[in-house]
Design a protein around this motif. Structure first.
Motif, PDB file in Angstrom:
ATOM      1  N   PHE A   1     -38.748 -12.004 -10.391  1.00  0.00           N
ATOM      2  CA  PHE A   1     -40.169 -11.694 -10.244  1.00  0.00           C
ATOM      3  C   PHE A   1     -40.330 -10.196 -10.102  1.00  0.00           C
ATOM      4  CE2 PHE A   1     -39.096 -11.746  -5.733  1.00  0.00           C
ATOM      5  CZ  PHE A   1     -39.863 -10.717  -5.222  1.00  0.00           C
ATOM      6  N   ALA A   2     -41.543  -9.743 -10.386  1.00  0.00           N
ATOM      7  CA  ALA A   2     -41.901  -8.344 -10.169  1.00  0.00           C
ATOM      8  C   ALA A   2     -43.356  -8.291  -9.720  1.00  0.00           C
ATOM      9  CB  ALA A   2     -41.711  -7.525 -11.441  1.00  0.00           C
ATOM     10  N   ILE A   3     -43.626  -7.372  -8.809  1.00  0.00           N
ATOM     11  CA  ILE A   3     -44.981  -7.126  -8.307  1.00  0.00           C
ATOM     12  C   ILE A   3     -45.319  -5.666  -8.584  1.00  0.00           C
ATOM     13  CG2 ILE A   3     -46.480  -7.066  -6.275  1.00  0.00           C
ATOM     14  CD1 ILE A   3     -44.577  -9.196  -5.028  1.00  0.00           C
ATOM     15  N   ALA A   4     -46.491  -5.449  -9.149  1.00  0.00           N
ATOM     16  CA  ALA A   4     -46.972  -4.091  -9.419  1.00  0.00           C
ATOM     17  C   ALA A   4     -48.381  -3.952  -8.869  1.00  0.00           C
ATOM     18  CB  ALA A   4     -46.948  -3.795 -10.913  1.00  0.00           C
TER      19      ALA A   4
ATOM     20  N   ALA B   1     -45.269  -6.807 -15.319  1.00  0.00           N
ATOM     21  CA  ALA B   1     -46.136  -6.651 -14.151  1.00  0.00           C
ATOM     22  C   ALA B   1     -46.910  -5.332 -14.202  1.00  0.00           C
ATOM     23  CB  ALA B   1     -45.311  -6.740 -12.865  1.00  0.00           C
ATOM     24  N   LEU B   2     -46.233  -4.259 -14.600  1.00  0.00           N
ATOM     25  CA  LEU B   2     -46.897  -2.959 -14.705  1.00  0.00           C
ATOM     26  C   LEU B   2     -47.959  -2.953 -15.804  1.00  0.00           C
ATOM     27  CD1 LEU B   2     -43.725  -0.771 -14.214  1.00  0.00           C
ATOM     28  CD2 LEU B   2     -45.780  -0.660 -12.761  1.00  0.00           C
ATOM     29  N   LEU B   3     -47.654  -3.561 -16.939  1.00  0.00           N
ATOM     30  CA  LEU B   3     -48.633  -3.615 -18.027  1.00  0.00           C
ATOM     31  C   LEU B   3     -49.837  -4.469 -17.642  1.00  0.00           C
ATOM     32  CD1 LEU B   3     -49.311  -2.685 -20.889  1.00  0.00           C
ATOM     33  CD2 LEU B   3     -48.143  -4.729 -21.724  1.00  0.00           C
ATOM     34  N   ALA B   4     -49.597  -5.552 -16.919  1.00  0.00           N
ATOM     35  CA  ALA B   4     -50.708  -6.383 -16.444  1.00  0.00           C
ATOM     36  C   ALA B   4     -51.619  -5.581 -15.518  1.00  0.00           C
ATOM     37  CB  ALA B   4     -50.176  -7.628 -15.737  1.00  0.00           C
ATOM     38  N   ALA B   5     -51.027  -4.794 -14.627  1.00  0.00           N
ATOM     39  CA  ALA B   5     -51.824  -3.973 -13.710  1.00  0.00           C
ATOM     40  C   ALA B   5     -52.635  -2.931 -14.482  1.00  0.00           C
ATOM     41  CB  ALA B   5     -50.921  -3.294 -12.681  1.00  0.00           C
TER      42      ALA B   5
ATOM     43  N   MET C   1     -64.562   7.340 -13.495  1.00  0.00           N
ATOM     44  CA  MET C   1     -63.575   6.514 -12.789  1.00  0.00           C
ATOM     45  C   MET C   1     -62.166   7.069 -13.011  1.00  0.00           C
ATOM     46  SD  MET C   1     -65.037   2.692 -13.573  1.00  0.00           S
ATOM     47  CE  MET C   1     -65.500   3.067 -15.266  1.00  0.00           C
ATOM     48  N   ILE C   2     -61.311   6.885 -12.009  1.00  0.00           N
ATOM     49  CA  ILE C   2     -59.942   7.388 -12.079  1.00  0.00           C
ATOM     50  C   ILE C   2     -58.980   6.241 -11.791  1.00  0.00           C
ATOM     51  CG2 ILE C   2     -58.237   8.947 -11.046  1.00  0.00           C
ATOM     52  CD1 ILE C   2     -60.636  10.708 -10.187  1.00  0.00           C
ATOM     53  N   ILE C   3     -58.058   6.012 -12.717  1.00  0.00           N
ATOM     54  CA  ILE C   3     -56.976   5.035 -12.518  1.00  0.00           C
ATOM     55  C   ILE C   3     -55.811   5.791 -11.913  1.00  0.00           C
ATOM     56  CG2 ILE C   3     -55.321   3.521 -13.679  1.00  0.00           C
ATOM     57  CD1 ILE C   3     -57.587   2.950 -15.746  1.00  0.00           C
ATOM     58  N   THR C   4     -55.263   5.249 -10.819  1.00  0.00           N
ATOM     59  CA  THR C   4     -54.236   5.981 -10.083  1.00  0.00           C
ATOM     60  C   THR C   4     -53.247   5.044  -9.401  1.00  0.00           C
ATOM     61  OG1 THR C   4     -53.944   7.711  -8.406  1.00  0.00           O
ATOM     62  CG2 THR C   4     -55.686   6.121  -7.996  1.00  0.00           C
ATOM     63  N   ASP C   5     -52.153   5.618  -8.964  1.00  0.00           N
ATOM     64  CA  ASP C   5     -51.164   4.946  -8.107  1.00  0.00           C
ATOM     65  C   ASP C   5     -50.572   3.673  -8.692  1.00  0.00           C
ATOM     66  OD1 ASP C   5     -51.518   6.942  -6.181  1.00  0.00           O
ATOM     67  OD2 ASP C   5     -53.126   5.835  -5.189  1.00  0.00           O
ATOM     68  N   VAL C   6     -50.437   3.584 -10.003  1.00  0.00           N
ATOM     69  CA  VAL C   6     -49.803   2.407 -10.607  1.00  0.00           C
ATOM     70  C   VAL C   6     -48.299   2.527 -10.415  1.00  0.00           C
ATOM     71  CG1 VAL C   6     -49.423   1.110 -12.743  1.00  0.00           C
ATOM     72  CG2 VAL C   6     -51.657   2.165 -12.299  1.00  0.00           C
ATOM     73  N   HIS C   7     -47.713   1.483  -9.824  1.00  0.00           N
ATOM     74  CA  HIS C   7     -46.261   1.517  -9.603  1.00  0.00           C
ATOM     75  C   HIS C   7     -45.711   0.127  -9.315  1.00  0.00           C
ATOM     76  CE1 HIS C   7     -47.849   1.798  -5.480  1.00  0.00           C
ATOM     77  NE2 HIS C   7     -46.725   1.195  -5.116  1.00  0.00           N
ATOM     78  N   LEU C   8     -44.398   0.014  -9.444  1.00  0.00           N
ATOM     79  CA  LEU C   8     -43.687  -1.209  -9.102  1.00  0.00           C
ATOM     80  C   LEU C   8     -43.605  -1.297  -7.584  1.00  0.00           C
ATOM     81  CD1 LEU C   8     -42.036  -3.645 -10.185  1.00  0.00           C
ATOM     82  CD2 LEU C   8     -40.014  -2.190  -9.980  1.00  0.00           C
ATOM     83  N   VAL C   9     -44.019  -2.421  -7.031  1.00  0.00           N
ATOM     84  CA  VAL C   9     -43.990  -2.641  -5.588  1.00  0.00           C
ATOM     85  C   VAL C   9     -42.683  -3.310  -5.181  1.00  0.00           C
ATOM     86  CG1 VAL C   9     -45.082  -3.890  -3.673  1.00  0.00           C
ATOM     87  CG2 VAL C   9     -46.492  -2.838  -5.449  1.00  0.00           C
ATOM     88  N   GLU C  10     -42.280  -4.320  -5.966  1.00  0.00           N
ATOM     89  CA  GLU C  10     -41.087  -5.086  -5.615  1.00  0.00           C
ATOM     90  C   GLU C  10     -40.606  -5.831  -6.845  1.00  0.00           C
ATOM     91  OE1 GLU C  10     -39.734  -8.300  -2.146  1.00  0.00           O
ATOM     92  OE2 GLU C  10     -41.861  -7.886  -2.480  1.00  0.00           O
ATOM     93  N   LYS C  11     -39.288  -6.038  -6.907  1.00  0.00           N
ATOM     94  CA  LYS C  11     -38.698  -6.877  -7.939  1.00  0.00           C
ATOM     95  C   LYS C  11     -37.456  -7.525  -7.369  1.00  0.00           C
ATOM     96  CE  LYS C  11     -35.343  -5.883 -10.496  1.00  0.00           C
ATOM     97  NZ  LYS C  11     -34.060  -6.305 -10.490  1.00  0.00           N
ATOM     98  N   ASP C  12     -37.129  -8.692  -7.927  1.00  0.00           N
ATOM     99  CA  ASP C  12     -35.924  -9.385  -7.477  1.00  0.00           C
ATOM    100  C   ASP C  12     -35.379 -10.225  -8.622  1.00  0.00           C
ATOM    101  OD1 ASP C  12     -33.960  -9.895  -5.548  1.00  0.00           O
ATOM    102  OD2 ASP C  12     -34.939 -11.743  -4.918  1.00  0.00           O
TER     103      ASP C  12
END
Length: 157
Positions: free
Chosen positions: A27-30, A114-118, A136-147
């Motif tokens: 899994f991955a969370i972004a 996960a990143l592309l979905a975000a 509007m500003i899109i910011t702080d996109v990053h991987l939170v967790e993966k396993d």
């Protein structure tokens, strides 16, 4: 630092060979944010954006993007996804945060999915609201967790 594996013996890009990798649950969370005028968030909350339900459309767009990752990112493998979940949270002021979770049982991970979905969810919000808020500003996109897989667990600090 790990060796990069996306280059062949001619130092040209290649898709990594995952033939001999083991199938594991992964899994991955972004996450990412979009900042906007307060009035824009109010209109989203009240359902007063002319293009429709902004978060519902952004959610579907993010899911669709995760499923199409290998068609957009050249070296990504086509991965059978077993789940995609997208959540939105706003601060009742100027920011909406999106969090995506993507799952598979396969030989390679789903971080890019996960990143592309975000990113796609955030871009959809921008697209649906740009008529009233082009700043509007899109910011702080990053991987939170993966396993899952050989590289194991990662959690963003």
């Amino acid at each position: 630092m790990a060796e990069l594996t996306h280059f062949n013996n001619q130092n040209r890009a290649k898709m990594v060979d995952v033939t001999n990798k083991s199938i594991t649950s992964r899994f991955a969370i972004a996450t990412g944010k979009i900042k906007m005028q307060h009035e824009t968030i109010l209109r989203i909350q009240e359902g007063k954006i002319k293009k429709g339900d902004v978060l519902a459309v952004a959610q579907v767009a993010g899911i669709m993007a995760a499923k199409q990752t290998s068609q957009l990112i050249p070296m990504c493998h086509l991965i059978p996804l077993t789940g995609v979940d997208i959540h939105f949270e706003d601060d009742n002021s100027t920011t909406i945060t999106v969090t995506t979770k993507v799952k598979t049982k396969h030989v390679t991970g789903v971080e890019i999915e996960a990143l592309l979905a975000a990113q796609t969810s955030l871009l959809t919000i921008y697209d649906m609201c740009k008529a009233i808020d082009r700043g509007m500003i899109i910011t702080d996109v990053h991987l939170v967790e993966k396993d899952g897989g050989k590289s194991g667990h990662f959690k963003f600090d």
